[in-house]
Design an enzyme around this catalytic site. Structure first.
Site, mmCIF file in Angstrom:
data_model
loop_
_atom_site.group_PDB
_atom_site.id
_atom_site.type_symbol
_atom_site.label_atom_id
_atom_site.label_comp_id
_atom_site.label_asym_id
_atom_site.label_seq_id
_atom_site.Cartn_x
_atom_site.Cartn_y
_atom_site.Cartn_z
ATOM 1 N N CYS A 189 22.028 -16.599 69.842
ATOM 2 C CA CYS A 189 20.692 -16.467 69.249
ATOM 3 C C CYS A 189 20.764 -16.196 67.757
ATOM 4 O O CYS A 189 19.819 -16.492 67.028
ATOM 5 C CB CYS A 189 19.907 -15.368 69.957
ATOM 6 S SG CYS A 189 20.761 -13.778 69.972
ATOM 7 N N LEU B 62 10.046 -20.047 75.292
ATOM 8 C CA LEU B 62 9.167 -20.629 76.305
ATOM 9 C C LEU B 62 9.010 -19.689 77.489
ATOM 10 O O LEU B 62 7.895 -19.400 77.943
ATOM 11 C CB LEU B 62 9.731 -21.976 76.773
ATOM 12 C CG LEU B 62 8.952 -22.674 77.901
ATOM 13 C CD1 LEU B 62 7.551 -23.037 77.419
ATOM 14 C CD2 LEU B 62 9.698 -23.935 78.351
ATOM 15 N N VAL B 63 10.115 -19.162 77.990
ATOM 16 C CA VAL B 63 10.057 -18.282 79.157
ATOM 17 C C VAL B 63 9.426 -16.950 78.798
ATOM 18 O O VAL B 63 8.753 -16.325 79.625
ATOM 19 C CB VAL B 63 11.470 -18.085 79.752
ATOM 20 C CG1 VAL B 63 11.436 -17.123 80.933
ATOM 21 C CG2 VAL B 63 12.052 -19.421 80.185
ATOM 22 N N GLU C 147 14.023 -10.057 73.393
ATOM 23 C CA GLU C 147 15.008 -10.510 72.398
ATOM 24 C C GLU C 147 15.121 -12.006 72.572
ATOM 25 O O GLU C 147 15.583 -12.489 73.606
ATOM 26 C CB GLU C 147 16.349 -9.808 72.627
ATOM 27 C CG GLU C 147 17.293 -9.933 71.445
ATOM 28 C CD GLU C 147 18.164 -11.166 71.513
ATOM 29 O OE1 GLU C 147 17.873 -12.143 70.767
ATOM 30 O OE2 GLU C 147 19.117 -11.182 72.298
ATOM 31 N N LYS D 21 18.025 -9.100 86.910
ATOM 32 C CA LYS D 21 18.280 -10.486 87.313
ATOM 33 C C LYS D 21 19.191 -11.147 86.280
ATOM 34 O O LYS D 21 18.792 -11.362 85.127
ATOM 35 C CB LYS D 21 16.989 -11.283 87.408
ATOM 36 C CG LYS D 21 17.210 -12.767 87.715
ATOM 37 C CD LYS D 21 16.001 -13.599 87.344
ATOM 38 C CE LYS D 21 16.270 -15.094 87.471
ATOM 39 N NZ LYS D 21 17.380 -15.589 86.633
ATOM 40 N N GLU E 100 15.522 -24.202 67.427
ATOM 41 C CA GLU E 100 16.797 -23.630 67.847
ATOM 42 C C GLU E 100 17.513 -24.623 68.759
ATOM 43 O O GLU E 100 16.996 -25.012 69.800
ATOM 44 C CB GLU E 100 16.573 -22.321 68.593
ATOM 45 C CG GLU E 100 17.867 -21.630 68.976
ATOM 46 C CD GLU E 100 17.645 -20.309 69.683
ATOM 47 O OE1 GLU E 100 18.408 -19.368 69.423
ATOM 48 O OE2 GLU E 100 16.702 -20.226 70.499
ATOM 49 N N GLY F 69 16.081 -14.269 76.218
ATOM 50 C CA GLY F 69 16.080 -15.673 76.599
ATOM 51 C C GLY F 69 15.238 -16.504 75.657
ATOM 52 O O GLY F 69 15.033 -16.137 74.488
ATOM 53 N N SER F 70 14.726 -17.598 76.174
ATOM 54 C CA SER F 70 14.022 -18.575 75.344
ATOM 55 C C SER F 70 12.586 -18.149 75.058
ATOM 56 O O SER F 70 11.985 -17.376 75.803
ATOM 57 C CB SER F 70 14.007 -19.935 76.037
ATOM 58 O OG SER F 70 13.143 -19.909 77.165
#
Length: 499
Positions: A302, A248-249, A268, A192, A399, A245-246
């Site tokens: 990142c 949170l996710v 990562e 995705k 971040e 990604g973040s």
């Protein structure tokens, strides 16, 4: 039928036309999503819709998994050991032939400078594919000495159907970082891309089809995180997920993986990387690398060196030079020949960064330069430097993922190691010094997965990349990445043991 995206580029750095289907890529075909809905792709330069891509659903993920399972059992997996390298190298060659188109799509979709995409992102993606192609016929187990009556060995076998979720900041690089090690180890993929920056991933699917990859080996399902991402993370017939990604996710991904079938997870994630400059550093080089470390890719990286620590003996001179360097950055049209910093990827990201700048002001930090919108159209932000911060400020702890840095004075080695490690993250760091002993001692004390000495942000496909603490689990790139996509089987054969 899927929508066809057509765009004519008539810019100073690239002139050409692209035209391709923007459907879901499932079982070697481009198809509409099950619900027949589409997602708008917006040009961040002017906010105008430039394309429509098919929107995937849970049902489409199921179809992709069906195709991937069939391919794994018939044309890939352990059934394609002699051809994987050739197919991956063919894909790399096709990407090389279409370097300009890929760079133009990346610049159009993300807002990064065309020249940066063409000189760094596209060659890096191609090199990644070629590197892992070389591993296709070299993945092997070991013979283990036990007794003369037993023969014991290990096999490194592909997992099967694996899933991958990639971010929006460097879509093509992240696409290749994910698919290359997965495919070379014999897995089939359901991936995705981020819903607002999918164009290069879709275009590479066309190239993969042209290269001759069997149907179902590579499947790309575009869609939103709460539908496609959720379906992938919780799917009972997917046994591995890799996510970039973040933070949170990532919690949602880990939770879904745990609640479904305890998927193997590679993550990562983000960073708040310290860039440490000692008194004896080559000041000219340190300034140049510090600028690249924070302002490359509009700060949307990142590994961004957003916390710049400068020893007190050179602080004033460094700040003066860094200020001049930062003010000289050309911010503007991604397709202008002299643009270094393009624009933020979306209005949401622009607002998020400006929110952090406002937070810094309210908490008492001093804006040294920047801190404002650049121009009147598009999501451009001036290169920003904050001074007079403290460790509890949001702009120091969190971040930002934008062109915003803090410059902080430090006293000695003990002081800087304490300050540098005072973060929830541990993705990257850098040390600038001419003293080799100091460099090694400092590097060994930093809690970060990658540390550069007298440079920033460089990397190679054969070098592992991963984070400490909340910056990730596992490693991408290099031989280490192969471990993410193989299962180790121990085989014990009795040659003469009697009971």
């Amino acid at each position: 039928m899927p929508t066809v995206f057509t765009h004519e580029f008539n810019t100073p750095v690239y002139k050409g036309k692209v035209s391709f289907d923007t459907g879901l890529f499932i079982d070697g075909r481009f198809v509409d999503g099950s619900d027949g809905t589409a997602i708008d792709i917006v040009n961040p330069t002017n906010g105008k819709v430039i394309a429509f891509i098919s929107e995937g659903t849970q049902k489409d993920v199921d179809l992709a998994v069906d195709a991937a399972e069939k391919a794994f059992e018939t044309t890939w997996g352990l059934n394609c050991s002699g051809n994987k390298r050739g197919l991956l190298n063919k894909l790399a060659s096709l990407m090389e032939e279409h370097t300009d188109e890929l760079a133009a799509l990346e610049a159009l979709d993300t807002g990064k400078a065309f020249n940066a995409a063409r000189s760094k992102d596209i060659p890096g993606a191609i090199a990644c594919i070629r590197y892992f192609a070389g591993w296709a016929d070299k993945i092997s187990g070991r013979v283990i000495e036990t007794t003369e009556e037993r023969f014991t060995y290990t096999r490194h076998e592909p997992i099967g159907v694996v899933s991958q979720i990639i971010p929006w900041n460097s879509p093509l690089l992240m696409f290749t970082w994910k698919i290359a090690p997965a495919l070379t180890t014999g897995n089939t993929v359901v991936l995705k891309p981020f819903e607002i920056t999918p164009l290069t991933a879709i275009w590479v699917c066309h190239l993969a089809k042209e290269a001759g990859f069997p149907p179902g080996v590579l499947n790309v399902v575009t869609g939103y995180g709460n539908t496609v991402g959720s379906a992938i993370s919780s799917h009972m017939r997917i046994y591995k997920i890799a996510f970039t990604g973040s933070s949170l996710v990532r919690r949602k991904v880990m939770e879904a993986a745990a609640k479904s079938n305890l998927k193997n997870v590679t993550l990562e994630l983000g960073g708040k990387s310290p860039n440490i400059i000692f008194n004896d550093a080559d000041l000219e080089q340190a300034v140049h690398w510090a600028m690249l470390g924070i302002f490359s890719n509009q700060g949307q990286s990142c590994i961004a060196g957003s916390r710049i620590f400068v020893q007190e003996g050179i602080y004033d001179e460094f700040l003066q030079r860094f200020t001049e360097k930062s003010r000289s950055i050309k911010v503007g049209d991604p397709f202008a020949p002299d643009t270094f910093q393009g624009l933020q990827v979306s209005e949401m990201q622009y607002d998020r960064i400006m929110g952090y700048i406002d937070s810094g002001k309210k908490e008492g930090a001093k804006i040294h330069i920047g801190g404002e919108r650049h121009g009147s159209e598009g999501y451009f932000i001036q290169p920003t430097i904050f001074l007079d911060t403290n460790p509890d400020m949001c702009i120091v702890k969190e971040e930002i993922f934008g062109p915003v840095s803090v410059v902080i004075k430090f006293k000695d080695e003990e002081d800087i190691v304490r300050q540098a490690n005072d973060t929830a993250y541990g993705l990257a760091a850098a040390v600038f010094t001419k003293d080799v002993n100091r460099a090694i001692m400092t590097v060994h004390k930093l809690k970060a997965g990658t540390v550069w000495v007298n440079c920033y942000g460089i990397g190679d496909p054969n070098t592992p990349f991963g984070g400490f603490k909340q910056s990730g689990i596992g490693h991408e790139m290099g031989e280490y990445a192969l471990n993410n996509y193989t299962e180790v089987k121990s085989v014990n054969m009795n040659l003469g043991l009697k009971v």
